[in-house]
Scaffold this active site. Structure first.
Site, PDB file in Angstrom:
ATOM      1  N   GLU A 195      49.439   1.120  57.325  1.00 38.19           N
ATOM      2  CA  GLU A 195      48.896   2.461  57.235  1.00 38.19           C
ATOM      3  C   GLU A 195      47.643   2.631  58.064  1.00 38.19           C
ATOM      4  O   GLU A 195      46.850   1.710  58.226  1.00 38.19           O
ATOM      5  CB  GLU A 195      48.554   2.775  55.774  1.00 38.19           C
ATOM      6  CG  GLU A 195      49.580   3.631  55.149  1.00 38.19           C
ATOM      7  CD  GLU A 195      49.976   3.152  53.765  1.00 38.19           C
ATOM      8  OE1 GLU A 195      50.600   3.938  53.059  1.00 38.19           O
ATOM      9  OE2 GLU A 195      49.656   2.026  53.402  1.00 38.19           O
ATOM     10  N   CYS A 225      40.770   4.750  60.621  1.00 43.08           N
ATOM     11  CA  CYS A 225      40.699   3.489  59.884  1.00 43.08           C
ATOM     12  C   CYS A 225      41.981   2.698  60.158  1.00 43.08           C
ATOM     13  O   CYS A 225      43.083   3.141  59.848  1.00 43.08           O
ATOM     14  CB  CYS A 225      40.562   3.809  58.405  1.00 43.08           C
ATOM     15  SG  CYS A 225      40.518   2.352  57.392  1.00 43.08           S
ATOM     16  N   CYS A 258      47.504  -9.053  52.989  1.00 46.39           N
ATOM     17  CA  CYS A 258      46.296  -9.867  53.200  1.00 46.39           C
ATOM     18  C   CYS A 258      46.501 -11.195  52.499  1.00 46.39           C
ATOM     19  O   CYS A 258      47.054 -11.240  51.399  1.00 46.39           O
ATOM     20  CB  CYS A 258      45.076  -9.149  52.618  1.00 46.39           C
ATOM     21  SG  CYS A 258      43.519 -10.000  52.959  1.00 46.39           S
ATOM     22  N   CYS A 311      41.345 -11.001  46.637  1.00 45.33           N
ATOM     23  CA  CYS A 311      40.197 -10.451  45.910  1.00 45.33           C
ATOM     24  C   CYS A 311      40.762  -9.740  44.681  1.00 45.33           C
ATOM     25  O   CYS A 311      41.731  -8.990  44.793  1.00 45.33           O
ATOM     26  CB  CYS A 311      39.425  -9.486  46.792  1.00 45.33           C
ATOM     27  SG  CYS A 311      38.883 -10.257  48.325  1.00 45.33           S
ATOM     28  N   CYS A 315      41.488  -5.936  44.489  1.00 43.45           N
ATOM     29  CA  CYS A 315      42.170  -5.314  45.626  1.00 43.45           C
ATOM     30  C   CYS A 315      43.682  -5.491  45.539  1.00 43.45           C
ATOM     31  O   CYS A 315      44.176  -6.607  45.355  1.00 43.45           O
ATOM     32  CB  CYS A 315      41.652  -5.938  46.919  1.00 43.45           C
ATOM     33  SG  CYS A 315      42.479  -5.295  48.378  1.00 43.45           S
ATOM     34  N   GLY A 322      44.401  -5.728  55.420  1.00 40.60           N
ATOM     35  CA  GLY A 322      44.225  -7.058  56.009  1.00 40.60           C
ATOM     36  C   GLY A 322      42.788  -7.463  56.253  1.00 40.60           C
ATOM     37  O   GLY A 322      41.858  -6.667  56.146  1.00 40.60           O
ATOM     38  N   CYS A 357      42.063   3.996  47.634  1.00 35.59           N
ATOM     39  CA  CYS A 357      42.270   2.604  47.238  1.00 35.59           C
ATOM     40  C   CYS A 357      43.236   2.477  46.079  1.00 35.59           C
ATOM     41  O   CYS A 357      43.115   3.192  45.082  1.00 35.59           O
ATOM     42  CB  CYS A 357      40.946   1.993  46.792  1.00 35.59           C
ATOM     43  SG  CYS A 357      39.848   1.719  48.136  1.00 35.59           S
TER      44      CYS A 357
HETATM   45  N1  SAH Z   1      39.636  -7.216  54.359  1.00 35.98           N
HETATM   46  C1  SAH Z   1      38.509  -6.534  54.855  1.00 35.98           C
HETATM   47  C2  SAH Z   1      38.832  -5.149  55.318  1.00 35.98           C
HETATM   48  C3  SAH Z   1      39.245  -4.187  54.217  1.00 35.98           C
HETATM   49  S1  SAH Z   1      38.029  -2.962  54.105  1.00 35.98           S
HETATM   50  C4  SAH Z   1      37.430  -6.528  53.815  1.00 35.98           C
HETATM   51  O1  SAH Z   1      37.690  -6.901  52.676  1.00 35.98           O
HETATM   52  O2  SAH Z   1      36.299  -6.198  54.172  1.00 35.98           O
HETATM   53  C5  SAH Z   1      38.356  -2.148  52.637  1.00 35.98           C
HETATM   54  C6  SAH Z   1      37.219  -2.117  51.620  1.00 35.98           C
HETATM   55  O3  SAH Z   1      37.730  -1.599  50.367  1.00 35.98           O
HETATM   56  C7  SAH Z   1      36.686  -3.485  51.323  1.00 35.98           C
HETATM   57  O4  SAH Z   1      35.292  -3.432  51.166  1.00 35.98           O
HETATM   58  C8  SAH Z   1      37.334  -3.805  50.009  1.00 35.98           C
HETATM   59  O5  SAH Z   1      36.625  -4.772  49.317  1.00 35.98           O
HETATM   60  C9  SAH Z   1      37.353  -2.473  49.310  1.00 35.98           C
HETATM   61  N2  SAH Z   1      38.318  -2.382  48.196  1.00 35.98           N
HETATM   62  C10 SAH Z   1      39.392  -3.152  47.956  1.00 35.98           C
HETATM   63  N3  SAH Z   1      40.038  -2.778  46.823  1.00 35.98           N
HETATM   64  C11 SAH Z   1      39.348  -1.753  46.306  1.00 35.98           C
HETATM   65  C12 SAH Z   1      39.513  -0.918  45.166  1.00 35.98           C
HETATM   66  N4  SAH Z   1      40.519  -1.099  44.339  1.00 35.98           N
HETATM   67  N5  SAH Z   1      38.621   0.065  44.953  1.00 35.98           N
HETATM   68  C13 SAH Z   1      37.609   0.266  45.834  1.00 35.98           C
HETATM   69  N6  SAH Z   1      37.399  -0.481  46.948  1.00 35.98           N
HETATM   70  C14 SAH Z   1      38.253  -1.486  47.186  1.00 35.98           C
HETATM   71 FE1  SF4 Z   2      40.026  -8.976  49.914  1.00 34.81          FE
HETATM   72 FE2  SF4 Z   2      39.824  -7.282  52.016  1.00 34.81          FE
HETATM   73 FE3  SF4 Z   2      42.010  -8.791  51.692  1.00 34.81          FE
HETATM   74 FE4  SF4 Z   2      41.558  -6.819  50.008  1.00 34.81          FE
HETATM   75  S1  SF4 Z   2      41.954  -6.604  52.186  1.00 34.81           S
HETATM   76  S2  SF4 Z   2      42.220  -8.913  49.467  1.00 34.81           S
HETATM   77  S3  SF4 Z   2      39.305  -6.841  49.883  1.00 34.81           S
HETATM   78  S4  SF4 Z   2      39.925  -9.529  52.082  1.00 34.81           S
END
Ligand code: SAH
Ligand code: SF4
Length: 415
Positions: free
Chosen positions: A128, A143, A150, A154, A157, A206, A380
């Protein structure tokens, strides 16, 4: 990471094989940006490599300039349209190359003008891309996703729960921006001042620094004056904290950096972001302190998802202020977006405001990143379920994207 990728790929391979070619075929082809007939996608080939490929055909550097102009400045999708190249050469080029675009499988616009595209690549995988327009000005950020799924997990996420993971190629990364341009008719490249698609944020699906080389090649094309021509000041990359690649990214690209911080100490961060066990906070903060370009004009953005009762207490805010001492940065507080099966809740708005105030009192800007595009499920935690509903498959979609949460303020104005 490799283990996860292999396991995920083989699980999905079994599913794909029932219906036709093996996943390995697809992945190999896609990884080379190659069509089924063996021709290569011109989109995403680094300038130096294309220069060599042209030299092999007896063509000069000037050809590369011409090709790039047609592809990235004029947006043509067919070598036949490159009318200042002789028919003979166009035919020769068409035997070896093509100009690719992923197939658009969904195109939705929110009432708040956030725009989401779901695109399908050679191997059937989807990613997306979201456009988040600035609320006040005629510009905005695209974006972009760097991987399908990924490998990190986390806890808050949804993307990390996705079955299939693969890196996107440079062409697949750049072409996400090109699809957005197709959609807004921004061909040929408008002058800087009047572009609606003015910024790039690597904040989609990712972990971009686990696909560093492809992301680098794609961003080089995006930032090249003869490519997509977006200035480095308007590009931001978000990472969960892959320390060695942060250093490389700073040295080789020098784009704006955003860190998914989400916890002020190692104990909590280890629990919610497993990558912290490999690259703990001390190393991460050190990498941030030495990030080139971390100057007054370009602070690092510390992203912080607000998880009720987990990381949102006043003492967490105070500990954060201590942690980032010496790093020129600002915070972005992201209200947690709940997704099916997640254990967390979002911190109440009032508590988020108090949290922001503590950071502010300590000298750190901390805007709250209100969700955008909720009605088209661009926020999200919504993207993956939408894709699953659409396709009844588990190989596509994005759990969080974060895309819809990217505020004008944080991704555009700061650039
Ligand atoms: N993988 C990279 C790029 C993704 S950026 C990273 O983690 O930085 C997307 C952002 O959304 C990241 O800061 C991530 O931690 C946050 N995010 C992930 N799941 C979320 C959720 N359920 N609610 C709000 N933010 C979230
Ligand atoms: Fe973690 Fe970013 Fe991967 Fe989501 S997309 S699992 S926040 S590293």
């Amino acid at each position: 990471m490799t283990d996860v990728m292999t396991e995920n790929a083989s699980q999905t391979e079994a599913a794909v094989q029932k219906d036709g070619p093996s996943l390995t075929d697809f992945v190999t082809r896609a990884a080379n940006g190659q069509a089924a007939d063996g021709r290569r996608d011109l989109v995403g080939i680094p300038r130096e490599e294309l220069t060599e490929l042209m030299a092999d055909m007896g063509e000069s550097k000037f050809r590369v300039k011409q090709l790039w102009n047609w592809i990235y400045n004029r947006g043509v999708k067919d070598i036949e349209e490159m009318t200042n190249i002789s028919k003979k050469l166009r035919d020769r080029l068409s035997q070896e190359f093509y100009v690719g675009r992923p197939v658009l499988t969904a195109d939705q616009k929110s009432t708040d003008d956030t725009h989401k595209w779901l695109m399908k690549f050679h191997d059937g995988n989807e990613a997306e891309t979201v456009y988040i327009p600035d609320r006040n000005e005629d510009r905005g950020a695209v974006c972009i996703s760097s991987q399908v799924g990924c490998t990190l997990t986390c806890k808050f996420c949804h993307t990390g729960t996705q079955l299939l993971v693969r890196n996107l190629t440079p062409g697949e990364i750049v072409s996400q921006f090109m699809i957005a341009r197709d959609s807004y008719g921004e061909w040929p490249t408008p002058s800087n001042g009047i572009r609606r698609l003015s910024n790039i944020v690597m904040m989609g699906m990712g972990e971009p620094l686990f696909n560093y080389e492809n992301v680098r090649d794609a961003l080089r094309i995006a930032m090249d004056g003869e490519g997509i021509s977006i200035s480095r000041r308007r590009v931001t990359l978000s990472t969960s904290g892959v320390v060695p690649e942060i250093v490389r990214c700073g040295e080789e690209l020098g784009v704006g950096l955003a860190i998914s911080l989400h916890a002020p100490d190692d104990d909590l961060r280890n629990e919610i972001m497993p990558i912290n066990k490999k690259y703990p906070l001390k190393e991460l903060m050190n990498a941030c302190r030495h990030y080139p370009g971390m100057s007054n004009s370009r602070p690092i953005t510390m992203e912080y998802v607000m998880l009720k009762g987990i990381n949102d207490k006043p003492e967490h805010a105070r500990a954060l202020a201590k942690l980032v001492k010496g790093v020129h940065c600002k915070f972005n507080l992201i209200p947690f977006n709940k997704w099916p099966g997640s254990d967390y809740e979002c911190t109440p708005t009032n508590d988020i405001k108090k949290f922001a105030q503590i950071l502010l009192d300590n000298g750190y800007e901390a805007p709250i990143r209100w969700p955008r595009g909720r009605d088209i499920l661009a926020a999200c935690g919504q993207l993956k379920s939408e894709s699953q509903r659409l396709r009844k498959t588990r190989v596509s979609g994005c759990g969080k994207s974060g895309a819809g949460e990217t505020s004008d303020e944080s991704v555009v104005a700061a650039q």
